[in-house]
Write a protein that holds these residues in place. Structure first.
Motif, PDB file in Angstrom:
ATOM      1  N   ASP A 220       0.820  -1.201   0.000  1.00 56.56           N
ATOM      2  CA  ASP A 220       0.000   0.000   0.000  1.00 56.56           C
ATOM      3  C   ASP A 220       0.862   1.264   0.000  1.00 56.56           C
ATOM      4  O   ASP A 220       0.420   2.341  -0.326  1.00 56.56           O
ATOM      5  N   CYS A 221       2.120   1.096   0.359  1.00 62.13           N
ATOM      6  CA  CYS A 221       3.011   2.255   0.520  1.00 62.13           C
ATOM      7  C   CYS A 221       3.520   2.782  -0.805  1.00 62.13           C
ATOM      8  O   CYS A 221       3.166   3.859  -1.239  1.00 62.13           O
ATOM      9  N   CYS A 222       4.361   1.980  -1.482  1.00 56.44           N
ATOM     10  CA  CYS A 222       5.033   2.521  -2.651  1.00 56.44           C
ATOM     11  C   CYS A 222       4.695   1.747  -3.923  1.00 56.44           C
ATOM     12  O   CYS A 222       5.277   2.003  -4.978  1.00 56.44           O
ATOM     13  N   GLY A 223       3.772   0.809  -3.814  1.00 57.36           N
ATOM     14  CA  GLY A 223       3.305   0.125  -5.018  1.00 57.36           C
ATOM     15  C   GLY A 223       4.206  -0.991  -5.516  1.00 57.36           C
ATOM     16  O   GLY A 223       4.000  -1.502  -6.609  1.00 57.36           O
ATOM     17  N   VAL A 235       6.624  -6.927   5.089  1.00 53.01           N
ATOM     18  CA  VAL A 235       7.426  -5.731   5.361  1.00 53.01           C
ATOM     19  C   VAL A 235       8.079  -5.273   4.059  1.00 53.01           C
ATOM     20  O   VAL A 235       8.739  -6.046   3.381  1.00 53.01           O
ATOM     21  N   CYS A 236       7.845  -4.017   3.717  1.00 47.99           N
ATOM     22  CA  CYS A 236       8.388  -3.482   2.457  1.00 47.99           C
ATOM     23  C   CYS A 236       9.888  -3.241   2.594  1.00 47.99           C
ATOM     24  O   CYS A 236      10.327  -2.528   3.486  1.00 47.99           O
ATOM     25  N   ASP A 237      10.688  -3.839   1.684  1.00 46.78           N
ATOM     26  CA  ASP A 237      12.148  -3.648   1.715  1.00 46.78           C
ATOM     27  C   ASP A 237      12.502  -2.211   1.383  1.00 46.78           C
ATOM     28  O   ASP A 237      13.520  -1.689   1.802  1.00 46.78           O
ATOM     29  N   ARG A 238      11.675  -1.611   0.559  1.00 45.93           N
ATOM     30  CA  ARG A 238      11.996  -0.276   0.055  1.00 45.93           C
ATOM     31  C   ARG A 238      11.811   0.810   1.110  1.00 45.93           C
ATOM     32  O   ARG A 238      12.637   1.684   1.247  1.00 45.93           O
ATOM     33  N   CYS A 239      10.658   0.736   1.863  1.00 46.43           N
ATOM     34  CA  CYS A 239      10.398   1.866   2.770  1.00 46.43           C
ATOM     35  C   CYS A 239      10.097   1.436   4.214  1.00 46.43           C
ATOM     36  O   CYS A 239       9.843   2.287   5.059  1.00 46.43           O
ATOM     37  N   GLY A 240      10.126   0.133   4.470  1.00 49.04           N
ATOM     38  CA  GLY A 240       9.947  -0.318   5.841  1.00 49.04           C
ATOM     39  C   GLY A 240       8.499  -0.437   6.298  1.00 49.04           C
ATOM     40  O   GLY A 240       8.219  -0.807   7.432  1.00 49.04           O
ATOM     41  N   PHE A 241       7.570  -0.140   5.409  1.00 44.79           N
ATOM     42  CA  PHE A 241       6.143  -0.220   5.724  1.00 44.79           C
ATOM     43  C   PHE A 241       5.788  -1.649   6.137  1.00 44.79           C
ATOM     44  O   PHE A 241       6.209  -2.621   5.521  1.00 44.79           O
ATOM     45  N   GLU A 242       5.015  -1.771   7.223  1.00 41.55           N
ATOM     46  CA  GLU A 242       4.677  -3.084   7.754  1.00 41.55           C
ATOM     47  C   GLU A 242       3.171  -3.261   7.753  1.00 41.55           C
ATOM     48  O   GLU A 242       2.446  -2.325   8.090  1.00 41.55           O
TER      49      GLU A 242
HETATM   50 ZN   LIG Z   1       7.108   0.624   0.415  1.00 38.59          ZN
END
Ligand SMILES: [Zn+2]
Length: 305
Positions: A220-223, A235-242
């Motif tokens: 949902d964060c950076c697509g 957990v998003c590797d790119r921005c840390g969004f969990e």
């Molecule tokens: Zn992200």
């Protein structure tokens, strides 16, 4: 601001947003997506500006598609003060536009639809509709350019246009009105909201097929696409969004149903849609917990309760 009808992403924008992550859009669709996305962002900026600068007791309704005698017209925002209704059409244009011989041009010299004509048309139809409903209330209409990077050469004077550099003075002027809205205004606002047409006939649906779309869960964060699931979380590797796995899968199910309303929700179909990153066991558990199981001989499927 008392918002009676909120602004939501249109089906058209949502569909293109979903597709844009999963397939390469044609140039035409990509450019259309960019245009409506930018327009929507401008409208959200306008809502934010209105909420910050205008009295909280005024009433706002956003994004109306109305009809009067078989003629459709669209309004970005109506704001009810105690004195009148303000009609706003909001543009998020950016760069140097110009008017020449009464025609409007974009920075790359392409003629665009005259937004003042559009505004006059909307106001005239809204007036007729209100009259038809038995309401007599003054309307003031404005074409409002929200993007600070917008400029219009050859802009006519004494037109109902608000440029970005005039926003502060405009809100000061509006704020001089002190009369409050009454139940009468609320009633009109509710009536107009109830007449809103949900399904826009102008929606352009690109051609797409299940097989062509990239499968997977999208953050949902950076697509970006989810690559692994750890301990019931993504957990998003790119921005840390969990995010909780259940929420992420349910988001995927929503997207699946929106893009393919004729396909059944099954453990198999959602497993495939999620690109195999979530185990079938987890998918079955999440579907059983959140959706309703319909037993249909060997081919059970799920529906939203
Ligand atoms: Zn992200």
């Amino acid at each position: 601001m008392n918002i009676l009808k909120k602004r939501l992403e249109s089906d058209e924008l949502k569909r293109l947003r979903y597709l844009n992550s999963r397939v390469i859009l044609s140039d035409k669709d990509a450019s259309h997506y960019f245009t409506i996305k930018k327009g929507f962002e401008g409208e959200l900026n306008f809502d934010e500006w209105a909420a910050e600068n205008l009295p909280s007791y005024w009433i706002m309704i956003c994004d109306l598609l109305l009809e009067f005698i078989n003629t459709l017209f669209q309004i970005d925002s109506l704001i009810f003060t105690g004195e009148k209704i303000y009609l706003f059409n909001v543009k998020n244009h950016e760069g140097d536009y110009y008017i020449k011989d009464g025609k409007w041009y974009s920075p790359n010299n392409t003629e665009i639809i005259d937004p003042l004509n559009q505004l006059i048309r909307s106001e005239s139809l809204l007036k007729k509709l209100l009259h038809d409903l038995g309401y007599n209330i003054p309307i003031a209409s404005y074409l409002l350019f929200i993007n600070p990077e917008f400029h219009l050469y050859g802009a006519p004077k004494n037109q109902p246009i608000i440029f970005p550099t005039q926003l502060n003075r405009f809100s000061n002027k509006l704020n001089m009105q002190t009369s409050k809205t009454t139940d009468h205004h609320k009633k009109i606002a509710e009536k107009l909201s109830s007449l809103h047409i949900n399904k826009s006939p102008f929606e352009r649906v690109p051609d797409y097929h299940f097989g062509e779309l990239k499968k997977g869960i999208i953050y949902d964060c950076c697509g970006s696409f989810v690559s692994s699931v750890v301990g019931g979380k993504i957990v998003c590797d790119r921005c840390g969004f969990e995010e909780d796995l259940d929420a992420a899968v349910l988001r995927g199910v929503e997207e699946f149903v929106f893009l393919f309303p004729d396909r059944r929700i099954t453990t198999e179909s959602i497993y495939e849609w999620c690109g195999g990153v979530v185990s079938k066991r987890s998918i079955r558990r999440i579907l059983l917990k959140n959706l309703k199981l319909v037993r249909f001989s060997k081919h059970s499927y799920y529906v939203y309760p």
